[in-house]
Scaffold this motif. Structure first.
Motif, PDB file in Angstrom:
ATOM      1  N   GLU A 170     -44.921  23.415 148.405  1.00  0.00           N
ATOM      2  CA  GLU A 170     -46.270  22.706 147.435  1.00  0.00           C
ATOM      3  C   GLU A 170     -47.249  23.322 146.814  1.00  0.00           C
ATOM      4  O   GLU A 170     -47.815  24.552 147.648  1.00  0.00           O
ATOM      5  CB  GLU A 170     -47.314  21.671 148.529  1.00  0.00           C
ATOM      6  N   GLU A 171     -48.330  23.288 146.185  1.00  0.00           N
ATOM      7  CA  GLU A 171     -49.221  24.611 146.007  1.00  0.00           C
ATOM      8  C   GLU A 171     -50.705  24.493 146.336  1.00  0.00           C
ATOM      9  O   GLU A 171     -50.586  23.796 147.060  1.00  0.00           O
ATOM     10  CB  GLU A 171     -50.001  23.891 143.997  1.00  0.00           C
ATOM     11  N   LYS A 172     -50.701  26.066 146.906  1.00  0.00           N
ATOM     12  CA  LYS A 172     -51.418  26.551 148.340  1.00  0.00           C
ATOM     13  C   LYS A 172     -52.658  27.319 146.787  1.00  0.00           C
ATOM     14  O   LYS A 172     -52.571  27.377 146.368  1.00  0.00           O
ATOM     15  CB  LYS A 172     -50.638  26.659 148.821  1.00  0.00           C
TER      16      LYS A 172
END
Length: 142
Positions: free
Chosen positions: A64-66
């Motif tokens: 996921e985008e972090k």
């Protein structure tokens, strides 16, 4: 549908950057790894910097985008783990491969720095041999 460029979870030797690029371009990752090693010989600082910047910027496959801070911490942890895996345990094939590649790259780079390193003698063939053996061990080490 556009295929996103990501670090590979399956096709990786170190952090999955080259494997992810190879999957995105649909080419053999070994070919890209060889090209990377050759470019590494000519400009090690830029190639190492580029590799780690790509590892930082490219999300991991299925991830996921972090935030960048969290990705930087994860990258540092993963780098430490991968280095420990390469240089520990009973199977020293990858460690030997890395050592051979570094020695071969240093020997090939000798003529590029004639003022710093003595001119190359009969070591070019040895260097090329070490590079090839190292690359073979690295790609077959998985």
């Amino acid at each position: 549908m556009v295929k996103k460029l990501m670090r590979s979870k399956e096709n990786r030797v170190f952090l999955g950057v080259i494997g992810g690029i190879a999957e995105h371009l649909e080419v053999d990752p070994t070919l890209l790894r060889i090209i990377f090693v050759v470019l590494l010989v000519f400009n090690p600082f830029a190639m190492v910097l580029l590799y780690f910047l790509l590892a930082l910027v490219l999300p991991e496959e299925g991830g996921e985008e972090k935030p960048i801070e969290e990705r930087l911490n994860e990258l540092a942890d993963e780098t430490g783990k991968r280095i420990n895996e390469v240089f520990s345990g009973n199977d020293n094939t990858k460690a030997l491969a890395v050592i051979l590649i570094v020695i071969g790259a240093a020997l090939i780079a000798k003529p590029l720095f004639p003022l710093i390193i003595d001119p190359v003698g009969g070591t070019t063939l040895l260097a090329a041999t070490l590079l090839v053996i190292g690359i073979i061990l690295l790609t077959k080490g998985d």
